[in-house]
Design a protein around this motif. Structure first.
Motif, mmCIF file in Angstrom:
data_model
loop_
_atom_site.group_PDB
_atom_site.id
_atom_site.type_symbol
_atom_site.label_atom_id
_atom_site.label_comp_id
_atom_site.label_asym_id
_atom_site.label_seq_id
_atom_site.Cartn_x
_atom_site.Cartn_y
_atom_site.Cartn_z
ATOM 1 N N LEU A 193 0.817 -1.212 0.000
ATOM 2 C CA LEU A 193 0.000 0.000 0.000
ATOM 3 C C LEU A 193 0.853 1.266 0.000
ATOM 4 C CD1 LEU A 193 -2.577 -1.266 2.620
ATOM 5 C CD2 LEU A 193 -3.120 -0.736 0.242
ATOM 6 N N SER A 194 1.818 1.321 -0.911
ATOM 7 C CA SER A 194 2.770 2.425 -0.944
ATOM 8 C C SER A 194 2.747 3.135 -2.295
ATOM 9 C CB SER A 194 4.173 1.916 -0.632
ATOM 10 O OG SER A 194 4.219 1.409 0.689
ATOM 11 N N PHE A 195 3.290 4.390 -2.319
ATOM 12 C CA PHE A 195 3.127 5.267 -3.476
ATOM 13 C C PHE A 195 4.386 6.081 -3.729
ATOM 14 C CE2 PHE A 195 2.155 9.430 -5.228
ATOM 15 C CZ PHE A 195 1.230 9.191 -6.233
ATOM 16 N N VAL A 196 4.842 6.087 -4.983
ATOM 17 C CA VAL A 196 5.853 7.037 -5.452
ATOM 18 C C VAL A 196 5.278 7.720 -6.680
ATOM 19 C CG1 VAL A 196 8.153 7.371 -6.408
ATOM 20 C CG2 VAL A 196 7.807 5.716 -4.575
ATOM 21 N N GLY A 197 5.202 9.060 -6.638
ATOM 22 C CA GLY A 197 4.610 9.784 -7.757
ATOM 23 C C GLY A 197 5.555 9.996 -8.913
ATOM 24 N N GLY A 198 6.827 10.202 -8.644
ATOM 25 C CA GLY A 198 7.808 10.452 -9.685
ATOM 26 C C GLY A 198 9.157 10.735 -9.073
ATOM 27 N N GLY A 199 9.982 11.475 -9.808
ATOM 28 C CA GLY A 199 11.321 11.766 -9.323
ATOM 29 C C GLY A 199 12.315 10.682 -9.674
ATOM 30 N N CYS A 200 13.422 10.659 -8.945
ATOM 31 C CA CYS A 200 14.511 9.743 -9.273
ATOM 32 C C CYS A 200 15.142 9.167 -8.007
ATOM 33 C CB CYS A 200 15.562 10.494 -10.089
ATOM 34 S SG CYS A 200 16.931 9.485 -10.659
ATOM 35 N N LEU A 201 15.372 7.869 -8.015
ATOM 36 C CA LEU A 201 16.066 7.164 -6.938
ATOM 37 C C LEU A 201 15.381 7.302 -5.584
ATOM 38 C CD1 LEU A 201 19.755 8.019 -7.928
ATOM 39 C CD2 LEU A 201 18.649 5.783 -8.113
ATOM 40 N N ASN A 202 14.063 7.406 -5.609
ATOM 41 C CA ASN A 202 13.303 7.409 -4.362
ATOM 42 C C ASN A 202 13.022 5.974 -3.917
ATOM 43 O OD1 ASN A 202 12.860 10.338 -4.121
ATOM 44 N ND2 ASN A 202 11.721 10.070 -6.021
#
Length: 222
Positions: A193-202
């Protein structure tokens, strides 16, 4: 039995049990259907193949596609895409366009890759009822969704999505699923149940955690 090749060249129907029937190749060059059961279809294209045990698979155009195992799987357009499934519930997988995309499930189903290059969805089925179900990659390059759990562990939950970007990864174990990466580059989710919207190396490694964007941000379990 009750199968047909209509047009094209160097196409082939072979294999199957005595009751196997209703396979069809409509044109193209060097396409092959060789399954135990029937009702498989290849329409056009070059060098594509359907093989394995189950039935009702479809390849529409493109070149050098492969469907091996499972049933009711579909590849439409593109080049060198593959669906390789095994085990229960490993049906209804779909690839639409793109190059060298792969769906490989030992017990999943209903997952999709739409376009892009070298994207993959995979899972390891261990007899616990777990599977990478209903996951999605919407393009990009070398994005990966993968899951694994031991036989004694709880099932995987599936329902993971990567919308685009490059080299993004969702990698989960037992009781995990419903995670999302919207884009960016080399982002990674290893939790439920996790979220990364964008960016780099998160990186998100804590359940129910969010990184909107940015560079080298980390959301981990406390």
């Amino acid at each position: 039995v009750n199968s047909a090749i209509v047009g094209g060249q160097l196409n082939r129907l072979s294999g199957g049990c005595a009751s196997r029937a209703h396979d069809f190749i409509g044109g193209g060059c060097g396409n092959t259907v060789s399954t135990y059961y029937g009702c498989n279809v290849i329409v056009g294209g070059k060098g594509s193949s359907i093989s394995g045990y189950n039935s009702r698979n479809f390849i529409g155009g493109g070149c050098t596609h492969t469907i091996n195992g499972g049933g009711m799987n579909t590849i439409v357009g593109g080049g060198s895409n593959c669906v390789a499934t095994n085990g229960p519930f490993s049906n209804n997988e779909t690839i639409v366009g793109g190059i060298c995309n792969c769906l490989k499930a030992d017990g999943g189903g209903c997952s999709s890759i739409v376009g892009g290059q070298c994207n993959s969805i995979s899972n390891v089925y261990t007899g616990n009822g777990g599977a990478e179900l209903r996951s999605f990659i919407g393009g990009g390059f070398k994005n990966t969704i993968s899951s694994y759990s031991e036989a004694a562990q709880n099932a995987q939950l599936g329902h993971n999505s990567i919308v685009g970007g490059c080299c993004n990864v969702i990698s989960l174990g037992c009781s995990c699923g419903f995670s999302f990466i919207g884009g960016g580059c080399k982002n990674r989710v290893t939790s439920n149940l996790s979220f990364v919207g964008g960016g780099c190396l998160n990186l998100v490694s804590g359940s129910n955690s969010v990184v909107i964007a940015g560079f080298k941000n980390t959301a981990s379990a406390s």
